[in-house]
Design a protein around this motif. Structure first.
Motif, short mmCIF file in Angstrom:
data_model
loop_
_atom_site.label_atom_id
_atom_site.label_comp_id
_atom_site.label_asym_id
_atom_site.label_seq_id
_atom_site.Cartn_x
_atom_site.Cartn_y
_atom_site.Cartn_z
N ARG A 192 0.84 -1.21 0.00
CA ARG A 192 0.00 0.00 0.00
C ARG A 192 0.87 1.26 0.00
O ARG A 192 0.57 2.23 -0.69
N ARG A 193 1.94 1.22 0.79
CA ARG A 193 2.85 2.39 0.82
C ARG A 193 3.49 2.61 -0.55
O ARG A 193 3.58 3.74 -1.01
N LEU A 194 3.94 1.54 -1.18
CA LEU A 194 4.53 1.66 -2.51
C LEU A 194 3.50 2.19 -3.50
O LEU A 194 3.80 3.08 -4.30
N ALA A 195 2.29 1.67 -3.45
CA ALA A 195 1.23 2.12 -4.36
C ALA A 195 0.99 3.62 -4.20
O ALA A 195 0.89 4.35 -5.19
N ARG A 196 0.94 4.09 -2.95
CA ARG A 196 0.73 5.53 -2.70
C ARG A 196 1.91 6.34 -3.22
O ARG A 196 1.73 7.41 -3.82
N ARG A 197 3.13 5.84 -3.00
CA ARG A 197 4.32 6.56 -3.49
C ARG A 197 4.31 6.67 -5.01
O ARG A 197 4.66 7.71 -5.57
N LEU A 198 3.92 5.60 -5.68
CA LEU A 198 3.88 5.62 -7.14
C LEU A 198 2.81 6.58 -7.65
O LEU A 198 3.05 7.35 -8.58
N GLU A 199 1.63 6.55 -7.05
CA GLU A 199 0.57 7.47 -7.45
C GLU A 199 0.99 8.92 -7.22
O GLU A 199 0.77 9.78 -8.08
N THR A 200 1.62 9.18 -6.09
CA THR A 200 2.10 10.53 -5.79
C THR A 200 3.17 10.95 -6.79
O THR A 200 3.19 12.10 -7.26
N ALA A 201 4.06 10.04 -7.14
CA ALA A 201 5.11 10.35 -8.11
C ALA A 201 4.52 10.67 -9.47
O ALA A 201 4.98 11.60 -10.14
N ILE A 202 3.51 9.94 -9.88
CA ILE A 202 2.85 10.22 -11.17
C ILE A 202 2.30 11.63 -11.17
O ILE A 202 2.58 12.42 -12.08
N THR A 203 1.51 11.97 -10.16
CA THR A 203 0.89 13.30 -10.15
C THR A 203 1.95 14.40 -9.99
O THR A 203 1.85 15.45 -10.63
N SER A 204 2.97 14.14 -9.20
CA SER A 204 4.03 15.13 -9.00
C SER A 204 4.80 15.39 -10.30
O SER A 204 5.07 16.55 -10.65
N LEU A 205 5.17 14.33 -10.99
CA LEU A 205 5.89 14.50 -12.26
C LEU A 205 5.04 15.25 -13.28
O LEU A 205 5.55 16.11 -14.01
#
Length: 91
Positions: A6-19
């Motif tokens: 779940r933590r990795l999933a949130r990090r990836l989603e955040t990275a997508i929106t941030s980029l």
């Protein structure tokens, strides 16, 4: 889903929106941009994150935040074959 997943999933989603926020409004990103951004190493280990990045993108598609494209046009998960791009959802 385990807590680490779940933590990795949130990090990836955040990275997508941030980029995407750091790019032009009409720009798209490659899933590898996200994997490289999140991966904490100097080797090719980011490649193991490619499928989790794609899954994160599809979750963001489901909530209307992004679109996944091929050849510049939005595709559904069942249509997508091969390389994809991710961009902000368009009205």
């Amino acid at each position: 889903m385990a807590e680490t997943d779940r933590r990795l999933a949130r990090r990836l989603e955040t990275a997508i929106t941030s980029l995407l926020e750091r790019r032009a409004e009409t720009a798209s990103i490659c899933p590898s941009d996200v994997a490289r951004d999140v991966y904490q190493g100097d080797d090719q280990g980011w490649r193991a994150l490619m499928e989790p990045v794609r899954q994160a993108a599809w979750r963001l598609v489901a909530v209307g935040e992004v679109e996944v494209t091929q050849g510049g046009r939005p595709v559904t998960e069942s249509e997508a074959r091969g390389p994809i791009r991710i961009r902000r959802a368009r009205p």
